[in-house]
Design an enzyme around this catalytic site. Structure first.
Site, short mmCIF file in Angstrom:
data_model
loop_
_atom_site.label_atom_id
_atom_site.label_comp_id
_atom_site.label_asym_id
_atom_site.label_seq_id
_atom_site.Cartn_x
_atom_site.Cartn_y
_atom_site.Cartn_z
N TYR A 22 0.86 -1.18 0.00
CA TYR A 22 0.00 0.00 0.00
C TYR A 22 0.90 1.24 0.00
CZ TYR A 22 -4.19 -2.70 1.37
OH TYR A 22 -5.25 -3.57 1.42
N GLY A 77 -17.54 -0.85 -3.78
CA GLY A 77 -18.38 -1.45 -4.81
C GLY A 77 -17.58 -1.76 -6.06
#
Length: 301
Positions: free
Chosen positions: A69, A221
């Site tokens: 990350y 999503g």
């Protein structure tokens, strides 16, 4: 609903092995900037550190991160280390290995089993820890995870790792891992926009066995790593209006309603979104609302 005084314990707790965490946690990927896996705009360092401080103040004691990350100029692990070290005894930092990127940000091929010690040691170095609370093995399309998980189990025996989890798996991989060492959590993609029977089975198995199920991209999503979705079905908007909350909060609340063993790790580098995300743990959906939202998910691909 007002969110200023709502803390992460509003959703209750669960255990990662012998480690108790509030069911609302924080995903660290967004701390690094607008595009953690791309050459987007780096985050403001002081704001990211302030978000981490605020998360802890709000009762968040489960932070999900990874050495991969990072964006231009920012590393999630380094930000966590700078903001939160020395770490509180009840703060659980969960990381993952399997994928990796070189220093230019380019993705490498899937790590080999003998690469994993180096990846664990890199997380230890970046986080400033002498052991890692939980390490998830992210499956990278390999058919069997036994060799990779076995390598991590050896590091657990050596004391570098306290607990192990797996990610991106099917039910057979859970059984495969459990034959080698205990599994305390499973991270799979799961949300209103996705309907994968194998993940639904994993959710059920985890519930039966007391294993934490930790969805990722539950709020994002279909947008996935690019950020939270702005495409909300009318059913989600209707529930949001009924509770006076945002659509993202409805998505988090729905996730938490899937079982007491389900944890949420919404990622953000925005202080306002952090407060909203934590407050979602206090949203109580009605049976009718859950039926409506569950029906919406059944239509998803």
């Amino acid at each position: 609903m007002t969110s200023e005084t709502i803390t992460a314990d509003a959703a209750g707790t669960w255990k990662l092995g012998d480690l108790t965490v509030n069911r609302i946690g924080l995903g660290a990927m967004r701390l690094t900037g607008s595009a953690a896996f791309h050459h987007g705009t780096p985050s403001d360092r002081e704001r990211s550190i302030a978000v981490l401080h605020q998360a802890v103040e709000l009762g968040v004691n489960h932070i999900d991160t990874a050495a991969f990350y990072f964006s231009a100029l920012r590393s999630a692990n380094e930000l966590i280390n700078s903001a939160l070290s020395p770490y509180a005894d009840d703060l659980i930092v969960v990381t993952k290995v399997g994928p990796y990127r070189d220093y230019s940000g380019e993705w490498g091929t899937s790590a080999r089993p003998d690469d994993l010690r180096g990846h664990v040691e890199e997380n230890l170095r970046q986080l400033g820890r002498d052991h890692l609370d939980v390490v998830n093995l992210r499956r990278m399309r390999q058919d069997s995870i036994a060799e990779h998980f076995g390598a991590l189990a050896e590091l657990r025996e050596a004391g570098l790792i306290r607990h192990l989890g797996i990610s991106g798996v099917e039910p057979r991989h859970l059984a495969e891992a459990q034959a080698i060492a205990p599994v305390v959590c499973v991270q799979n993609r799961f949300g209103l926009d996705t309907h994968d029977p194998a993940t639904d089975e994993i959710l059920r198995l985890c519930g039966e066995q007391g294993i934490a199920f930790v969805p990722f991209y539950a709020v994002a999503g279909e947008a996935g790593p690019q950020g939270a979705t702005t495409a909300h079905d009318e059913e989600v908007l209707t529930v949001a209006r009924a509770h006076g909350v945002s659509p993202a909060q409805v998505r988090i609340a729905w996730t938490l309603h899937q079982g007491p063993h389900v944890l949420a790790i919404p990622g953000t580098g925005n202080p306002d979104h952090l407060v909203e995300n934590v407050a979602a743990g206090a949203v109580r959906l009605t049976d009718e609302e859950l039926t409506t939202l569950n029906g919406l998910r059944q239509k998803a691909g």
